[in-house]
Structures are given as structure tokens and as C-alpha cells.
Write a protein that holds these residues in place. Sequence first.
Motif, PDB file in Angstrom:
ATOM      1  N   ASN A  97      21.035  17.182  82.676  1.00  0.00           N
ATOM      2  CA  ASN A  97      22.082  17.029  81.670  1.00  0.00           C
ATOM      3  C   ASN A  97      22.886  18.322  81.628  1.00  0.00           C
ATOM      4  O   ASN A  97      22.560  19.256  80.887  1.00  0.00           O
ATOM      5  CB  ASN A  97      21.464  16.731  80.300  1.00  0.00           C
ATOM      6  N   VAL A  98      23.927  18.401  82.459  1.00  0.00           N
ATOM      7  CA  VAL A  98      24.678  19.639  82.597  1.00  0.00           C
ATOM      8  C   VAL A  98      25.485  19.983  81.355  1.00  0.00           C
ATOM      9  O   VAL A  98      25.998  21.099  81.224  1.00  0.00           O
ATOM     10  CB  VAL A  98      25.622  19.583  83.828  1.00  0.00           C
ATOM     11  N   THR A  99      25.620  19.045  80.421  1.00  0.00           N
ATOM     12  CA  THR A  99      26.343  19.334  79.186  1.00  0.00           C
ATOM     13  C   THR A  99      25.411  19.929  78.126  1.00  0.00           C
ATOM     14  O   THR A  99      25.874  20.385  77.078  1.00  0.00           O
ATOM     15  CB  THR A  99      27.000  18.062  78.614  1.00  0.00           C
ATOM     16  N   ALA A 100      24.118  19.929  78.391  1.00  0.00           N
ATOM     17  CA  ALA A 100      23.168  20.478  77.429  1.00  0.00           C
ATOM     18  C   ALA A 100      23.280  21.991  77.391  1.00  0.00           C
ATOM     19  O   ALA A 100      23.712  22.634  78.359  1.00  0.00           O
ATOM     20  CB  ALA A 100      21.743  20.077  77.809  1.00  0.00           C
ATOM     21  N   LYS A 101      22.903  22.580  76.256  1.00  0.00           N
ATOM     22  CA  LYS A 101      22.946  24.030  76.123  1.00  0.00           C
ATOM     23  C   LYS A 101      22.008  24.688  77.125  1.00  0.00           C
ATOM     24  O   LYS A 101      22.309  25.755  77.665  1.00  0.00           O
ATOM     25  CB  LYS A 101      22.564  24.431  74.695  1.00  0.00           C
ATOM     26  N   MET A 102      20.872  24.061  77.367  1.00  0.00           N
ATOM     27  CA  MET A 102      19.898  24.592  78.318  1.00  0.00           C
ATOM     28  C   MET A 102      19.414  23.492  79.253  1.00  0.00           C
ATOM     29  O   MET A 102      18.334  22.930  79.060  1.00  0.00           O
ATOM     30  CB  MET A 102      18.701  25.199  77.585  1.00  0.00           C
ATOM     31  N   PRO A 103      20.198  23.128  80.283  1.00  0.00           N
ATOM     32  CA  PRO A 103      19.700  22.143  81.249  1.00  0.00           C
ATOM     33  C   PRO A 103      18.454  22.700  81.937  1.00  0.00           C
ATOM     34  O   PRO A 103      18.474  23.810  82.460  1.00  0.00           O
ATOM     35  CB  PRO A 103      20.853  21.993  82.246  1.00  0.00           C
ATOM     36  N   VAL A 104      17.363  21.958  81.907  1.00  0.00           N
ATOM     37  CA  VAL A 104      16.091  22.450  82.430  1.00  0.00           C
ATOM     38  C   VAL A 104      15.635  21.587  83.595  1.00  0.00           C
ATOM     39  O   VAL A 104      15.598  20.357  83.492  1.00  0.00           O
ATOM     40  CB  VAL A 104      15.003  22.455  81.333  1.00  0.00           C
ATOM     41  N   MET A 105      15.312  22.261  84.710  1.00  0.00           N
ATOM     42  CA  MET A 105      14.738  21.556  85.844  1.00  0.00           C
ATOM     43  C   MET A 105      13.221  21.539  85.693  1.00  0.00           C
ATOM     44  O   MET A 105      12.589  22.589  85.550  1.00  0.00           O
ATOM     45  CB  MET A 105      15.115  22.222  87.166  1.00  0.00           C
ATOM     46  N   GLY A 106      12.651  20.379  85.704  1.00  0.00           N
ATOM     47  CA  GLY A 106      11.203  20.245  85.608  1.00  0.00           C
ATOM     48  C   GLY A 106      10.573  20.171  86.986  1.00  0.00           C
ATOM     49  O   GLY A 106      11.079  20.726  87.954  1.00  0.00           O
ATOM     50  N   GLY A 107       9.466  19.456  87.069  1.00  0.00           N
ATOM     51  CA  GLY A 107       8.805  19.271  88.356  1.00  0.00           C
ATOM     52  C   GLY A 107       8.097  20.499  88.872  1.00  0.00           C
ATOM     53  O   GLY A 107       8.002  20.706  90.090  1.00  0.00           O
ATOM     54  N   ALA A 108       7.586  21.340  87.949  1.00  0.00           N
ATOM     55  CA  ALA A 108       6.942  22.582  88.370  1.00  0.00           C
ATOM     56  C   ALA A 108       5.810  22.340  89.356  1.00  0.00           C
ATOM     57  O   ALA A 108       5.575  23.156  90.256  1.00  0.00           O
ATOM     58  CB  ALA A 108       6.438  23.349  87.153  1.00  0.00           C
ATOM     59  N   ASP A 109       5.108  21.229  89.230  1.00  0.00           N
ATOM     60  CA  ASP A 109       3.990  20.942  90.123  1.00  0.00           C
ATOM     61  C   ASP A 109       4.425  20.831  91.583  1.00  0.00           C
ATOM     62  O   ASP A 109       3.632  21.086  92.494  1.00  0.00           O
ATOM     63  CB  ASP A 109       3.288  19.647  89.701  1.00  0.00           C
ATOM     64  N   SER A 110       5.679  20.458  91.806  1.00  0.00           N
ATOM     65  CA  SER A 110       6.180  20.328  93.170  1.00  0.00           C
ATOM     66  C   SER A 110       6.471  21.682  93.804  1.00  0.00           C
ATOM     67  O   SER A 110       6.548  21.796  95.030  1.00  0.00           O
ATOM     68  CB  SER A 110       7.463  19.486  93.190  1.00  0.00           C
ATOM     69  N   PHE A 111       6.640  22.709  92.970  1.00  0.00           N
ATOM     70  CA  PHE A 111       7.079  24.014  93.466  1.00  0.00           C
ATOM     71  C   PHE A 111       6.017  25.101  93.373  1.00  0.00           C
ATOM     72  O   PHE A 111       6.207  26.189  93.907  1.00  0.00           O
ATOM     73  CB  PHE A 111       8.332  24.451  92.709  1.00  0.00           C
ATOM     74  N   VAL A 112       4.915  24.837  92.680  1.00  0.00           N
ATOM     75  CA  VAL A 112       3.905  25.872  92.499  1.00  0.00           C
ATOM     76  C   VAL A 112       3.211  26.184  93.820  1.00  0.00           C
ATOM     77  O   VAL A 112       2.926  25.294  94.621  1.00  0.00           O
ATOM     78  CB  VAL A 112       2.875  25.447  91.422  1.00  0.00           C
ATOM     79  N   SER A 113       2.983  27.482  94.079  1.00  0.00           N
ATOM     80  CA  SER A 113       2.286  27.941  95.277  1.00  0.00           C
ATOM     81  C   SER A 113       1.018  28.664  94.854  1.00  0.00           C
ATOM     82  O   SER A 113       0.931  29.205  93.750  1.00  0.00           O
ATOM     83  CB  SER A 113       3.177  28.893  96.092  1.00  0.00           C
ATOM     84  N   SER A 114       0.047  28.726  95.743  1.00  0.00           N
ATOM     85  CA  SER A 114      -1.227  29.349  95.398  1.00  0.00           C
ATOM     86  C   SER A 114      -1.192  30.866  95.488  1.00  0.00           C
ATOM     87  O   SER A 114      -2.138  31.532  95.075  1.00  0.00           O
ATOM     88  CB  SER A 114      -2.336  28.804  96.303  1.00  0.00           C
ATOM     89  N   GLY A 115      -0.120  31.422  96.030  1.00  0.00           N
ATOM     90  CA  GLY A 115       0.023  32.870  96.138  1.00  0.00           C
ATOM     91  C   GLY A 115       1.455  33.218  96.474  1.00  0.00           C
ATOM     92  O   GLY A 115       2.251  32.358  96.885  1.00  0.00           O
ATOM     93  N   LEU A 116       1.796  34.496  96.318  1.00  0.00           N
ATOM     94  CA  LEU A 116       3.186  34.901  96.503  1.00  0.00           C
ATOM     95  C   LEU A 116       3.687  34.682  97.919  1.00  0.00           C
ATOM     96  O   LEU A 116       4.872  34.432  98.130  1.00  0.00           O
ATOM     97  CB  LEU A 116       3.350  36.373  96.101  1.00  0.00           C
TER      98      LEU A 116
END
Length: 334
Positions: free
Chosen positions: A284-303
Motif C-alpha cells: 500500500n504505497v499510499t500508507a504512511k509506512m508501507p511495510v514489506m513482510g515475508g521475513a521468513d523468505s529472507f532470513v539467513s542463518s549467518g551474515l
Amino acid sequence: MARWSSVVACAVLVGASLLCSMMAAAQGPLPGGNSNVHVITIDGKRNSKFTCVDDKKKRPGCTATCPNRCPKKCLVLCPTCKTFCLCDFYPGVSCGDPRFTGADGNNFYFHGKKDQDFCIVSDAGLHINAHFIGKRNPAMSRDFTWIQALGIRFAHHHLYVGAAKTARWDAAADHLSIAFDDDAVALPAAVGARWSPPAAPGLSVTRTAQANTVVVELRGVFRIMANVVPITAEDSRVHNYGVTEEDGDTLAHLDLGFKFYDLTDDVHGVLGQTYRTDYVNTLNVTAKMPVMGGADSFVSSGLFETDCAVARFGGRRDTSTGAGISMVTDAKYL
């Protein structure tokens, strides 16, 4: 198919070389000889003012004021006194509580979670993870988070760029920490000081201020502007972060600007996916804070791990079996 040429990724407003230098500029004229373009450093004071003078004396000067929404710095075009927040107007920026500007020009937040690593960009020959630090607000269901470090992989190399933990902020001291293939990188405290490793001469790190700001470049692949900043008392007050001196941690973190030269159309990651030709922004680009979810798809086990669900590095598409892995050689970076 490559996505976003070297011109497109940094060509908004006033030209590629200017935009790619400005995040690390101190208050005053930007590098490159354009004395009518200035950066105001806010230093914790809102409504910072700057007297804008036309060096060519064709028009009278004026007084510019940074917009309240600019977190640390703003850009002033003289002598018209038009102002812009550095984090708002070109692709590939991450500032503060991680707010990204996607390749489609839209801003979005990705909060992730403190003390975890997330895949920011993953492509066949490049993988960038970010380590998040944070502060828990008991009144909220999430952490306040900031990017403390980047773990960059290309070919057989690992590059670390991070903000060192500090109990008390000193703007004159260098809070940057850089390492290449596990060896610390020491840069003289001088503007223009440059380091490049014999093992990958296409890689360079250059200071754009005496402390805390560098440009990291891998020839033909990326250019990253990194600036270490703290959470100030004013930041904490305005945003209700709850950070105090008693915490013994200024939560020093990185404000970042990314420019990519040769991403494929299979690129993924929090920011990387916005460079795909088939990317569809469902926020929702009109929202004050558009938030991208899906953290589980991007989490890594190390840097430096490439095991996030959307990993592409080395041709990886199926992380459960390792199928499709192809070795990436150093040849293109020499």
C-alpha cells in the motif's frame, strides 16, 4: 537479461556521479565541482537552515530549511533552495529503521528482527546479507531495527562492512569496521584514502570523509555508499525508541545507498526483487509506512550464509538439495 543500467540506477535529479557521491558528503558543496548543490547535515537538530548562494551571481541567495522528515541530511539545490531528503529519491537506498527505496521508486519498510541476518540482494554472482540490531518497545509487537552490518559475497570472497558498537558517540572518531576474507582493512583517516586487495583488484574502499563514510565499489557489479550514524537522544524522543545513555549503546548503524550495474532478471532479496522486470509492488504505497513482510523468505542463518529461501548465489534455486550450484570464479573481477 540485465536489469537497470548503470545510468538508470543513479540518474534521478542531477546526474549519476553526483548522486552516488552525495550520501557521504559533509555539509558544503558536493564533490565533483558542482558548488550549487549542497548537503545539510542536521546533527540532531530539526529545521536546520542553510544560506544558499548563487556562485554565478545571476540570482540572489536564499535560506533553505531541511524538511522535518529528513533523518540526518538533506540536499539543497542553489540558488532555488529546493530541498530533498537523501533517502527518498533514487533506487537502492536504505536509511534508519530500515526504509528502502526500491528500483520502482517506491519507499517501503522492512523491519526484520533484531540480532538476525536477512538477504537483501541475491543474484547468481552477488549475495548481500544485512545484520539487524534493534530495540524492543514493550508497547509494540515488533522490534525497532537498524542495519548494523553488511556481509557481501562475490566469487570466493567475503567482504564485511559494519558499524562498531559504541557506548558514546564521537563524530570525530571512526566507527566503521571493514574486513576482507576475514582480514581487517585499515584505511588512513583522510578523504580520498583508498584500499584495494591484490586478490580482487576490481574491489575498492574509498573514504569520502575523514571518519564514518566510505564508498565500496566492485567494478562492473556494485557501488555502495555507507555512512555510520547513531541513534541520538532527539531521534529517540521523536520516534519513541526508548534509547537512553544508561543503555550504554548508541545503536550505531549504517545508512546505505546501493547502485547495481549488472543484476540479472532472476535477482531476489528484500531490495533485489524490486529490480526484476516481473516485480509487482503489492504494498500500500499510499500508507504512511508501507511495510514489506515475508521475513521468513529472507532470513539467513549467518551474515555470510546464502541459505535464505530466495537465494540465487552461484545459481542456487533449490536450497534443500543444492541443485543448480555452479562455481563463480574470480576472473571477471581481476
